[in-house]
Scaffold this motif. Structure first.
Motif, PDB file in Angstrom:
ATOM      1  N   LEU A 215      -4.023   2.904   8.029  1.00  0.00           N
ATOM      2  CA  LEU A 215      -2.709   2.761   7.412  1.00  0.00           C
ATOM      3  C   LEU A 215      -2.472   1.328   6.949  1.00  0.00           C
ATOM      4  O   LEU A 215      -1.830   1.096   5.921  1.00  0.00           O
ATOM      5  CB  LEU A 215      -1.632   3.199   8.395  1.00  0.00           C
ATOM      6  CG  LEU A 215      -1.678   4.669   8.822  1.00  0.00           C
ATOM      7  CD1 LEU A 215      -0.685   4.930   9.942  1.00  0.00           C
ATOM      8  CD2 LEU A 215      -1.398   5.587   7.647  1.00  0.00           C
ATOM      9  N   ASP A 216      -2.993   0.359   7.691  1.00  0.00           N
ATOM     10  CA  ASP A 216      -2.887  -1.038   7.262  1.00  0.00           C
ATOM     11  C   ASP A 216      -3.615  -1.243   5.936  1.00  0.00           C
ATOM     12  O   ASP A 216      -3.141  -1.973   5.055  1.00  0.00           O
ATOM     13  CB  ASP A 216      -3.484  -1.974   8.321  1.00  0.00           C
ATOM     14  CG  ASP A 216      -2.670  -1.986   9.603  1.00  0.00           C
ATOM     15  OD1 ASP A 216      -1.495  -1.573   9.562  1.00  0.00           O
ATOM     16  OD2 ASP A 216      -3.201  -2.417  10.643  1.00  0.00           O
ATOM     17  N   LEU A 217      -4.756  -0.610   5.798  1.00  0.00           N
ATOM     18  CA  LEU A 217      -5.535  -0.741   4.562  1.00  0.00           C
ATOM     19  C   LEU A 217      -4.809  -0.096   3.385  1.00  0.00           C
ATOM     20  O   LEU A 217      -4.907  -0.574   2.248  1.00  0.00           O
ATOM     21  CB  LEU A 217      -6.914  -0.121   4.747  1.00  0.00           C
ATOM     22  CG  LEU A 217      -7.792  -0.773   5.838  1.00  0.00           C
ATOM     23  CD1 LEU A 217      -9.135  -0.053   5.949  1.00  0.00           C
ATOM     24  CD2 LEU A 217      -8.000  -2.252   5.548  1.00  0.00           C
ATOM     25  N   GLU A 218      -4.067   0.974   3.653  1.00  0.00           N
ATOM     26  CA  GLU A 218      -3.270   1.594   2.591  1.00  0.00           C
ATOM     27  C   GLU A 218      -2.184   0.640   2.095  1.00  0.00           C
ATOM     28  O   GLU A 218      -1.934   0.540   0.889  1.00  0.00           O
ATOM     29  CB  GLU A 218      -2.637   2.889   3.101  1.00  0.00           C
ATOM     30  CG  GLU A 218      -3.624   4.015   3.325  1.00  0.00           C
ATOM     31  CD  GLU A 218      -2.941   5.274   3.850  1.00  0.00           C
ATOM     32  OE1 GLU A 218      -1.685   5.280   3.937  1.00  0.00           O
ATOM     33  OE2 GLU A 218      -3.653   6.245   4.169  1.00  0.00           O
ATOM     34  N   VAL A 219      -1.526  -0.057   3.027  1.00  0.00           N
ATOM     35  CA  VAL A 219      -0.499  -1.020   2.651  1.00  0.00           C
ATOM     36  C   VAL A 219      -1.115  -2.195   1.905  1.00  0.00           C
ATOM     37  O   VAL A 219      -0.563  -2.692   0.909  1.00  0.00           O
ATOM     38  CB  VAL A 219       0.264  -1.511   3.903  1.00  0.00           C
ATOM     39  CG1 VAL A 219       1.274  -2.592   3.524  1.00  0.00           C
ATOM     40  CG2 VAL A 219       0.971  -0.348   4.589  1.00  0.00           C
TER      41      VAL A 219
END
Length: 590
Positions: A215-219
């Motif tokens: 999810l961090d990579l999506e942001v």
């Protein structure tokens, strides 16, 4: 020898004095010379807390009489008990509610001279509510609920309602030393705020997560797309001059709609949690809470799928429920939120993973910066009291618009104003004398110039001919000076009535500062410019004024609440700014 004897005698007298005081203090016959005012109330709060734990739940109808004999049972899951305080024959009514989550809710209601605080509050509810201590419930309101918080919500239009806890001691000798009545020791003007925003955009200060997440990579991927957004030449829904970069804003908003998922903690009991106030001065935190909890597009039930985590408490209800009247001590409010934060940290792994950097809160009460200090320090805070001297972090925190809502069913009631050519008043201000700045404003401009309609509270003769609202609808510029705190509902009121806001409040970060260009629809002046106020206003060319007023009308839709949220409205703008600041402050573990 003579000097030694004198010093020995002086020391003996001092020791005897201290021993004498130590004997008197425990029995309530004197105050220790080394103690300060707020601490003297600590033992009272501890005693009340102990007694609250013994109160049982009783059903019934909430009813408070005019004296201590008229107090009855207080509604479902609530109970009330009278506690004697001191030797002045006054008493305290304690309203309590059982908490399965370990967050007890207490309401302290003091009665004095046989007249309850509730009765006095009802009597003076039409006064400026900053002058009335915010405790008690109207006898017809039953227990607090989202649809029945009349007394909490009522505040007179045209005033800067509630301030800090210091405001309740307006007649105290301590007033002169209060921070809210003194100019700030440091000043950050709008130009420096712009520089700070640029610096913090370039380098994140957020904690690296303790373990990585997709999810961090999506942001992080969203940030790259926003920074390389396609150029927007024209847009039917957005007015480009209002934004710092309309292309980045549009792309970010689209990605928010497509990507963002929010988990809302279910922990915590009403009235502090999950119970929004939808009318009055603090409506912003209530409307966001209501609309966020009802939302199906962004909210997920599985926290493992969330990019952001919402802590749904009401700073207004926290003050209303826990603050001990006249104590000038808010430590129990901060301790309550610390216990809540510790609880969700122990129960879930998400807060500890980022230190709270992917958690956010929305609070409009003036005390929120203090209440959330330290234990929520790294969270994204959407605050009405966006004061850089009280810990507001530009680029991470969000300046929340302070909106005064008069009608829950129709929050846009009375929207609009006269066109530019029909606005014959150059500048208008009316309100109570909160803080030091408004006194300076009136000193220079009250009754000094017919073009400058600058008042304290609206004079009866003036109000009978033209109301506060009509003045704003008929003025070119609406003066928005700070009160006890940097924020003022007049900023949004001016936009509501299509009057160009003139913001005079050093250290105040205007709403949605990270995306909006306030130079396109307002004037932001330094406090030192007050003596030269009219010269500044008349020096604005008519063509520029027309553009500013047009900007006000175009930005208006971004400051409106709707019972069912609309694209780019105040709910979505608030959520977007929280998302936007997270995107640019995220720090990933690779």
């Amino acid at each position: 020898m003579g000097n030694r004897r004198f010093l020995f005698l002086l020391g003996t007298m001092a020791v005897n004095f201290l021993l004498f005081q130590s004997i008197l203090v425990p029995y309530g016959n004197g105050n220790s010379p080394w103690s300060s005012g707020p601490e003297n109330y600590a033992h009272l709060h501890d005693n009340v807390s102990d007694q609250v734990s013994e109160i049982s739940n009783n059903g019934g109808v909430f009813e408070l009489g005019a004296d201590t004999n008229g107090v009855h049972s207080v509604g479902k899951n609530y109970s009330l008990e009278l506690v004697s305080v001191g030797s002045n024959k006054s008493s305290i009514a304690v309203l309590a509610k059982d908490s399965k989550k370990g967050f007890p809710v207490k309401q302290i209601l003091e009665t004095e001279r046989g007249i309850s605080t509730v009765s006095r509050l009802v009597k003076y509810e039409k006064m400026d509510s900053r002058k009335v201590e915010r405790v008690g419930l109207h006898s017809s309101d039953s227990t607090p609920s989202s649809g029945n918080l009349t007394l909490l919500e009522k505040s007179p239009p045209g005033n800067d309602f509630f301030a800090s806890d210091n405001s309740t001691a307006a007649n105290s000798p301590r007033t002169k030393q209060m921070r809210c009545n003194m100019p700030p020791k440091s000043r950050t003007l709008i130009q420096e705020m712009n520089r700070i925003l640029i610096r913090r955009r370039a380098k994140s200060r957020a904690m690296k997560p303790r373990w990585s997440s997709k999810l961090d990579l999506e942001v992080l991927a969203a940030r790259f797309k926003i920074e390389h957004a396609p150029i927007v030449m024209q847009d039917k829904e957005l007015y480009a001059p209002l934004f710092r970069n309309v292309s980045m804003f549009k792309r970010s908003y689209e990605l928010m709609e497509r990507t963002l998922k929010v988990y809302i903690y279910k922990d915590g009991n009403k009235p502090i949690f999950h119970q929004p106030i939808l009318k009055g001065l603090y409506a912003s935190e209530g409307w966001f809470m209501k609309l966020m909890e009802e939302n199906k597009q962004f909210v997920v039930k599985d926290p493992a799928k969330a990019h952001l985590f919402y802590m749904p408490f009401s700073a207004r209800m926290l003050e209303f429920s826990l603050y001990v009247r006249n104590s000038h001590n808010r430590t129990n409010l901060r301790s309550f939120l610390k216990d809540y934060t510790d609880s969700i940290s122990a129960k879930y792994p998400y807060f500890n993973r980022t230190g709270g950097a992917d958690h956010f809160l929305v609070a409009c009460h003036d005390w929120a910066p203090y209440e959330t200090r330290h234990h929520m320090e790294y969270c994204i805070k959407a605050l009405c009291n966006s004061d850089v001297t009280q810990g507001f972090k530009i680029g991470r925190d969000v300046a929340l618009p302070e909106t005064y809502i008069r009608s829950v069913k129709n929050p846009q009631r009375d929207l609009g104003g006269k066109p530019p050519h029909q606005r014959h008043i150059l500048a208008f201000y009316a309100g109570n004398m909160h803080g030091y700045l408004r006194q300076i404003l009136l000193k220079h401009w009250k009754d000094k110039d017919p073009d400058m309609k600058i008042f304290g509270p609206m004079p009866h003769g003036v109000a009978s001919k033209m109301s506060y609202m009509q003045h704003m609808k008929s003025s070119k510029y609406c003066i928005c000076p700070k009160g006890y705190e940097v924020n003022s509902p007049r900023v949004v009121e001016a936009i509501f009535y299509e009057c160009v806001p003139v913001i005079i409040s050093d250290n105040f970060v205007p709403p949605f500062f990270e995306v909006l260009d306030w130079d396109a629809f307002s004037l932001i002046l330094a406090e030192k410019d007050i003596p030269n106020l009219k010269n500044i206003l008349v020096s604005v060319p008519e063509e520029k004024y027309v553009k500013l007023q047009h900007g006000v009308r175009r930005v208006q839709k971004h400051f409106l609440w709707h019972t069912k949220p609309l694209k780019y409205d105040l709910f979505h703008m608030t959520l977007h700014s929280i998302w936007y600041n997270r995107v640019f402050q995220i720090n990933v573990r690779r």
